[in-house]
Design a protein around this motif. Structure first.
Motif, PDB file in Angstrom:
ATOM      1  N   TRP A 206     -17.901   5.116   0.493  1.00  0.00           N
ATOM      2  CA  TRP A 206     -17.515   3.825  -0.070  1.00  0.00           C
ATOM      3  C   TRP A 206     -16.360   3.982  -1.051  1.00  0.00           C
ATOM      4  CZ3 TRP A 206     -23.329   2.788  -1.093  1.00  0.00           C
ATOM      5  CH2 TRP A 206     -23.881   2.099  -0.012  1.00  0.00           C
ATOM      6  N   ASP A 207     -15.498   2.990  -1.088  1.00  0.00           N
ATOM      7  CA  ASP A 207     -14.448   2.913  -2.092  1.00  0.00           C
ATOM      8  C   ASP A 207     -14.140   1.434  -2.327  1.00  0.00           C
ATOM      9  OD1 ASP A 207     -12.541   3.576  -3.914  1.00  0.00           O
ATOM     10  OD2 ASP A 207     -10.975   4.038  -2.460  1.00  0.00           O
ATOM     11  N   VAL A 208     -13.857   1.081  -3.577  1.00  0.00           N
ATOM     12  CA  VAL A 208     -13.552  -0.315  -3.898  1.00  0.00           C
ATOM     13  C   VAL A 208     -12.080  -0.572  -3.605  1.00  0.00           C
ATOM     14  CG1 VAL A 208     -13.488  -2.050  -5.713  1.00  0.00           C
ATOM     15  CG2 VAL A 208     -15.371  -0.413  -5.632  1.00  0.00           C
ATOM     16  N   ASP A 209     -11.827  -1.542  -2.761  1.00  0.00           N
ATOM     17  CA  ASP A 209     -10.465  -1.810  -2.306  1.00  0.00           C
ATOM     18  C   ASP A 209      -9.769  -2.855  -3.168  1.00  0.00           C
ATOM     19  OD1 ASP A 209      -8.295  -1.538  -0.425  1.00  0.00           O
ATOM     20  OD2 ASP A 209      -8.856  -3.506   0.342  1.00  0.00           O
ATOM     21  N   ALA A 210     -10.461  -3.896  -3.568  1.00  0.00           N
ATOM     22  CA  ALA A 210      -9.826  -4.968  -4.349  1.00  0.00           C
ATOM     23  C   ALA A 210     -10.904  -5.760  -5.068  1.00  0.00           C
ATOM     24  CB  ALA A 210      -9.021  -5.892  -3.432  1.00  0.00           C
ATOM     25  N   LYS A 211     -10.497  -6.468  -6.089  1.00  0.00           N
ATOM     26  CA  LYS A 211     -11.391  -7.361  -6.819  1.00  0.00           C
ATOM     27  C   LYS A 211     -10.532  -8.401  -7.531  1.00  0.00           C
ATOM     28  CE  LYS A 211     -11.607  -4.812 -11.171  1.00  0.00           C
ATOM     29  NZ  LYS A 211     -12.486  -4.289 -12.219  1.00  0.00           N
ATOM     30  N   PRO A 212     -11.125  -9.439  -8.101  1.00  0.00           N
ATOM     31  CA  PRO A 212     -10.332 -10.425  -8.848  1.00  0.00           C
ATOM     32  C   PRO A 212      -9.527  -9.752  -9.946  1.00  0.00           C
ATOM     33  CG  PRO A 212     -12.562 -11.213  -8.515  1.00  0.00           C
ATOM     34  CD  PRO A 212     -12.547  -9.803  -8.032  1.00  0.00           C
TER      35      PRO A 212
ATOM     36  N   ASP B 173      -7.522  -7.124 -16.470  1.00  0.00           N
ATOM     37  CA  ASP B 173      -6.718  -6.135 -17.177  1.00  0.00           C
ATOM     38  C   ASP B 173      -7.101  -4.732 -16.694  1.00  0.00           C
ATOM     39  OD1 ASP B 173      -5.536  -8.168 -18.570  1.00  0.00           O
ATOM     40  OD2 ASP B 173      -6.929  -8.037 -20.272  1.00  0.00           O
ATOM     41  N   ASN B 174      -6.115  -3.836 -16.743  1.00  0.00           N
ATOM     42  CA  ASN B 174      -6.334  -2.458 -16.288  1.00  0.00           C
ATOM     43  C   ASN B 174      -6.879  -2.439 -14.858  1.00  0.00           C
ATOM     44  OD1 ASN B 174      -5.562  -1.474 -18.850  1.00  0.00           O
ATOM     45  ND2 ASN B 174      -7.663  -1.703 -19.600  1.00  0.00           N
ATOM     46  N   GLN B 175      -6.263  -3.247 -14.001  1.00  0.00           N
ATOM     47  CA  GLN B 175      -6.753  -3.403 -12.627  1.00  0.00           C
ATOM     48  C   GLN B 175      -6.841  -2.062 -11.898  1.00  0.00           C
ATOM     49  OE1 GLN B 175      -7.795  -6.043 -11.019  1.00  0.00           O
ATOM     50  NE2 GLN B 175      -7.280  -5.954  -8.858  1.00  0.00           N
ATOM     51  N   GLU B 176      -5.773  -1.283 -11.954  1.00  0.00           N
ATOM     52  CA  GLU B 176      -5.748  -0.031 -11.201  1.00  0.00           C
ATOM     53  C   GLU B 176      -6.798   0.945 -11.715  1.00  0.00           C
ATOM     54  OE1 GLU B 176      -2.545   3.491 -10.040  1.00  0.00           O
ATOM     55  OE2 GLU B 176      -1.861   1.631 -10.978  1.00  0.00           O
ATOM     56  N   GLU B 177      -6.906   1.080 -13.022  1.00  0.00           N
ATOM     57  CA  GLU B 177      -7.872   2.013 -13.602  1.00  0.00           C
ATOM     58  C   GLU B 177      -9.305   1.558 -13.325  1.00  0.00           C
ATOM     59  OE1 GLU B 177      -9.396   5.267 -15.400  1.00  0.00           O
ATOM     60  OE2 GLU B 177      -7.296   4.865 -14.889  1.00  0.00           O
ATOM     61  N   ASN B 178      -9.571   0.261 -13.425  1.00  0.00           N
ATOM     62  CA  ASN B 178     -10.914  -0.241 -13.169  1.00  0.00           C
ATOM     63  C   ASN B 178     -11.300  -0.085 -11.698  1.00  0.00           C
ATOM     64  OD1 ASN B 178     -11.076  -0.905 -15.821  1.00  0.00           O
ATOM     65  ND2 ASN B 178     -11.093  -3.125 -15.539  1.00  0.00           N
ATOM     66  N   LEU B 179     -10.346  -0.309 -10.800  1.00  0.00           N
ATOM     67  CA  LEU B 179     -10.621  -0.099  -9.384  1.00  0.00           C
ATOM     68  C   LEU B 179     -10.969   1.360  -9.107  1.00  0.00           C
ATOM     69  CD1 LEU B 179      -7.969  -2.245  -7.459  1.00  0.00           C
ATOM     70  CD2 LEU B 179     -10.430  -2.555  -7.506  1.00  0.00           C
TER      71      LEU B 179
ATOM     72  N   ALA C 164     -16.908   0.917 -20.934  1.00  0.00           N
ATOM     73  CA  ALA C 164     -17.723   0.549 -19.776  1.00  0.00           C
ATOM     74  C   ALA C 164     -16.978  -0.485 -18.933  1.00  0.00           C
ATOM     75  CB  ALA C 164     -19.070  -0.009 -20.224  1.00  0.00           C
ATOM     76  N   VAL C 165     -16.876  -0.198 -17.647  1.00  0.00           N
ATOM     77  CA  VAL C 165     -16.195  -1.110 -16.726  1.00  0.00           C
ATOM     78  C   VAL C 165     -17.212  -2.095 -16.162  1.00  0.00           C
ATOM     79  CG1 VAL C 165     -14.887  -1.272 -14.571  1.00  0.00           C
ATOM     80  CG2 VAL C 165     -14.484   0.636 -16.139  1.00  0.00           C
ATOM     81  N   PRO C 166     -17.020  -3.402 -16.311  1.00  0.00           N
ATOM     82  CA  PRO C 166     -17.971  -4.378 -15.757  1.00  0.00           C
ATOM     83  C   PRO C 166     -17.903  -4.409 -14.233  1.00  0.00           C
ATOM     84  CG  PRO C 166     -16.070  -5.493 -16.700  1.00  0.00           C
ATOM     85  CD  PRO C 166     -15.923  -4.043 -17.059  1.00  0.00           C
ATOM     86  N   ILE C 167     -19.054  -4.456 -13.595  1.00  0.00           N
ATOM     87  CA  ILE C 167     -19.127  -4.488 -12.131  1.00  0.00           C
ATOM     88  C   ILE C 167     -19.014  -5.939 -11.677  1.00  0.00           C
ATOM     89  CG2 ILE C 167     -20.506  -3.903 -10.109  1.00  0.00           C
ATOM     90  CD1 ILE C 167     -21.972  -1.862 -11.807  1.00  0.00           C
ATOM     91  N   PRO C 168     -17.993  -6.269 -10.879  1.00  0.00           N
ATOM     92  CA  PRO C 168     -17.874  -7.654 -10.382  1.00  0.00           C
ATOM     93  C   PRO C 168     -18.816  -7.880  -9.208  1.00  0.00           C
ATOM     94  CG  PRO C 168     -16.078  -6.329  -9.547  1.00  0.00           C
ATOM     95  CD  PRO C 168     -16.884  -5.423 -10.439  1.00  0.00           C
ATOM     96  N   SER C 169     -19.115  -9.124  -8.945  1.00  0.00           N
ATOM     97  CA  SER C 169     -20.036  -9.451  -7.849  1.00  0.00           C
ATOM     98  C   SER C 169     -19.314  -9.703  -6.536  1.00  0.00           C
ATOM     99  CB  SER C 169     -20.857 -10.692  -8.213  1.00  0.00           C
ATOM    100  OG  SER C 169     -19.998 -11.801  -8.425  1.00  0.00           O
ATOM    101  N   ASN C 170     -18.010  -9.814  -6.560  1.00  0.00           N
ATOM    102  CA  ASN C 170     -17.275 -10.167  -5.337  1.00  0.00           C
ATOM    103  C   ASN C 170     -16.123  -9.222  -5.057  1.00  0.00           C
ATOM    104  OD1 ASN C 170     -15.905 -10.963  -7.586  1.00  0.00           O
ATOM    105  ND2 ASN C 170     -15.329 -12.990  -6.816  1.00  0.00           N
ATOM    106  N   ALA C 171     -16.333  -7.937  -5.357  1.00  0.00           N
ATOM    107  CA  ALA C 171     -15.293  -6.948  -5.042  1.00  0.00           C
ATOM    108  C   ALA C 171     -15.353  -6.584  -3.564  1.00  0.00           C
ATOM    109  CB  ALA C 171     -15.478  -5.700  -5.905  1.00  0.00           C
ATOM    110  N   THR C 172     -14.228  -6.149  -3.029  1.00  0.00           N
ATOM    111  CA  THR C 172     -14.128  -5.758  -1.623  1.00  0.00           C
ATOM    112  C   THR C 172     -14.302  -4.254  -1.510  1.00  0.00           C
ATOM    113  OG1 THR C 172     -12.596  -7.575  -1.198  1.00  0.00           O
ATOM    114  CG2 THR C 172     -12.681  -5.795   0.431  1.00  0.00           C
ATOM    115  N   VAL C 173     -15.204  -3.827  -0.637  1.00  0.00           N
ATOM    116  CA  VAL C 173     -15.474  -2.403  -0.423  1.00  0.00           C
ATOM    117  C   VAL C 173     -14.797  -1.964   0.865  1.00  0.00           C
ATOM    118  CG1 VAL C 173     -17.264  -0.677  -0.006  1.00  0.00           C
ATOM    119  CG2 VAL C 173     -17.623  -2.464  -1.698  1.00  0.00           C
ATOM    120  N   LYS C 174     -14.194  -0.796   0.806  1.00  0.00           N
ATOM    121  CA  LYS C 174     -13.477  -0.252   1.961  1.00  0.00           C
ATOM    122  C   LYS C 174     -14.164   1.014   2.435  1.00  0.00           C
ATOM    123  CE  LYS C 174      -8.875   1.275   3.457  1.00  0.00           C
ATOM    124  NZ  LYS C 174      -7.485   1.537   3.024  1.00  0.00           N
TER     125      LYS C 174
END
Length: 616
Positions: A93-99, A102-108, A460-470
């Motif tokens: 699993w890897d997270v591909d995208a999310k809403p 801030d710090n989008q790349e690092e949080n992904l 701590a990075v908050p886990i979103p509920s609608n992230a896309t998994v690749k």
């Protein structure tokens, strides 16, 4: 009796009746249509290939009358080859995208590392193998996921025999309910705090399953005498409010009736082959079983012929008495006088059965997609590694649906895992990752919805509920070690992969190599600095104290005045040729300037010393 208690009892009775009705509906809709073939597929996979169908009682029986009991299990071989080919490069699993945040790349990156850690923590590699195996045998692999307040997230693989779907549904999205049959020890059921009304639950059930065909399959091969178990019906159903409810029953007794926080059924289905608008798809081995039956029959005929051919075939008159004695002198055969006893001539077997066997083997490869190259055998006439690689890559095309559908399934499951983490993970979850330099660092995540508006720790990075998994499953290219290394070297030359990936995939310890390379660079840097200092010293030879400079000035302390760039280049060129300046150049550096400008004639001695003036 209190009205509230009466209402609750009536509600429980209604759910109990609904579960029984739904279960009978789902069971009857597939019993003969699917489960009979499922049983045959599993029996052939396990090697129990001495099955026959009894027309009188409509049951599958084990044929014990076959004296040879010789079977070639091509079903197992095919499933093993196909499964290993699809999972050769283990998906993850890897997270591909999310809403955007801030710090989008690092949080992904952190979320990708978190869900990758969950892939291992949930033991997904083994569960994926189980689901893929079920998919190849039955045409359906089933994942169920959930959240336990004590254990956290969980994922399990279900047996399609024991999982019943809404018969009118065309997919899991429009499924009204899913019923899971679970076999549990009676003692565990009584001690489970989730179950009520278990005090007088004394009757045990020695069956393995509610499915008659699985019961035939398992009951013939396992001892049921000491079993003290019961079969639980666990129905996951959508209620009027759109929430998912768990209704658990046993022997027509309601044990659990609880509403969950899920708004969709917590199941993900894997279908190797797709039957449009159907939940149940075809098993991969369904069309291999008839071919395996024919192959077994032919191989048994050949074996029987060889057995007779090696022992011989004899013609003997009726009433003759034959006695064979074997001792150190050999075998002695005694026959009653006057009776005929002679060996018959046995002709060799024709090539027809062997041609038929060759055809069946080709059909098995074509239908099962387990080609010779995929099994590790080089076809006749193929010896070059590149040609072998191409054959394997071509064979992998047959698994495109298998791999693509598995990717889609795992992506759905990964997104469900993130959604559960966002909803229920109300405390931080720490995990370790390996940094670029090989050092281990701790990352931290927390459920975004679970904490709501509470303050979240800064790291701590908050886990979103609608992230896309690749999910990525690599293609079948480069199945041999040399082929894979060649591809990696080409990718590294174009800087499309990092050095660590290259080192790990050619069997080297990347961390050790990186450390040694750093040490080597440090030593090389020191040597280069020392060589530069020596070159600078050699290009400026010491002068005797009081020697005049090219301008006629006498330097103090005997230090040599700086030479021009042209003179220094001349000295370096002579040194590169293995020559050295004579003592007169050291005493009078102006001669070096004259030599560099071409105003001074010189000659070279036998020992390589450059002397001023022409050779005499």
């Amino acid at each position: 009796m209190d009205k509230k208690i009466k209402k609750e009892q009536a509600n429980n009775e209604a759910w109990l009746e609904r579960e029984e009705k739904n279960f009978n509906e789902a069971k009857n809709s597939r019993a003969t249509r699917l489960e009979k073939q499922w049983m045959i597929n599993m029996a052939y996979y396990k090697g129990w290939q001495n099955l026959r169908y009894d027309v009188k009682n409509g049951r599958i029986l084990w044929n014990e009358q076959d004296p040879l009991k010789f079977y070639v299990n091509m079903v197992y071989t095919t499933i093993r080859a196909v499964r290993n080919s699809v999972l050769k490069n283990q998906p993850t699993w890897d997270v591909d995208a999310k809403p955007y945040v801030d710090n989008q790349e690092e949080n992904l990156r952190t979320l990708g590392q978190f869900i990758g850690d969950m892939y291992d923590t949930l033991k997904m590699p083994m569960k994926v193998k189980e689901a893929l195996t079920f998919g190849l045998i039955y045409g359906l692999g089933i994942f169920q996921y959930g959240w336990d307040k004590d254990k956290g997230m969980w994922v399990e693989t279900l047996d399609p025999f024991d999982t019943y779907f809404d018969p009118v549904a065309t997919s899991l999205d429009d499924c009204r309910y899913v019923i899971k049959v679970v076999r549990r020890a009676l003692e565990d059921v009584k001690n489970n705090p989730l179950y009520k009304n278990t005090e007088d639950l004394e009757t045990s059930d020695k069956r393995f399953s509610e499915s008659e065909y699985k019961q035939q399959l398992m009951g013939e091969n396992q001892d049921q005498q000491t079993a003290n178990t019961v079969l639980l019906h666990e129905m996951w159903v959508k209620d009027k409010e759109g929430k998912v409810r768990i209704v658990t029953t046993c022997n027509k007794r309601l044990l659990r009736n609880e509403e969950t926080d899920f708004d969709k059924l917590p199941f993900v289905l894997y279908q190797p082959d797709i039957n449009p608008h159907e939940i149940y798809s075809e098993g991969w081995v369904k069309n291999i079983v008839p071919l395996n039956k024919a192959l077994n029959q032919l191989e048994r005929n050949v074996l029987e012929f060889n057995n007779i051919f090696s022992k011989g075939k004899y013609l003997m008159d009726k009433g003759a008495k034959v006695k064979a004695i074997t001792n150190e002198n050999g075998q002695i055969i005694k026959v009653t006088r006057g009776y005929r006893f002679e060996q018959m001539d046995i002709k060799p077997m024709s090539s027809t059965p062997f041609n038929q066997i060759a055809n069946l083997q080709r059909y098995l490869q074509d239908v099962g997609a387990a080609q010779e190259a995929l099994l590790g055998r080089a076809p006749t006439g193929v010896s070059a590694a590149v040609a072998f690689e191409q054959l394997v890559a071509n064979a992998f095309i047959n698994f495109a649906d298998l791999a693509d559908n598995l990717v889609i399934t795992l992506e759905k499951l990964g997104e469900a895992i993130l959604e559960m983490g966002s909803k229920y993970m109300d405390v931080t979850y720490d995990f370790k990752v390996v940094g670029v330099g090989g050092e281990k660092e701790v990352k931290r995540v927390i459920g975004g919805e679970a904490v709501g508006g509470a303050d979240i720790m800064e790291d701590a990075v908050p886990i979103p509920s609608n992230a896309t998994v690749k999910v990525v499953i690599n293609s079948g290219i480069a199945y041999t070690k040399s082929g894979k290394q060649d591809v990696l070297f080409r990718l590294r030359s174009t800087m499309d992969v990092d050095r660590k990936t290259l080192l790990e995939n050619i069997g080297l310890n990347a961390e050790t190599v990186e450390q040694r390379l750093a040490e080597e660079k440090q030593v090389e840097g020191q040597l280069q600095a020392e060589q530069a200092a020596m070159m600078a010293q050699a290009s400026q030879p010491p002068m005797p104290e009081g020697a005049p400079t090219p301008g006629g000035e006498v330097p103090q302390g005997g230090a040599m005045p700086p030479l021009s760039e042209e003179a220094m280049a001349c000295v370096a060129e002579l040194e590169a040729q293995g020559l050295k300046l004579g003592p007169e150049f050291v005493e009078d550096p102006s001669l070096i300037e004259a030599l560099a400008s071409g105003q001074l004639e010189y000659h070279v001695m036998e020992d390589g010393t450059v002397m001023a003036g022409p050779e005499m």
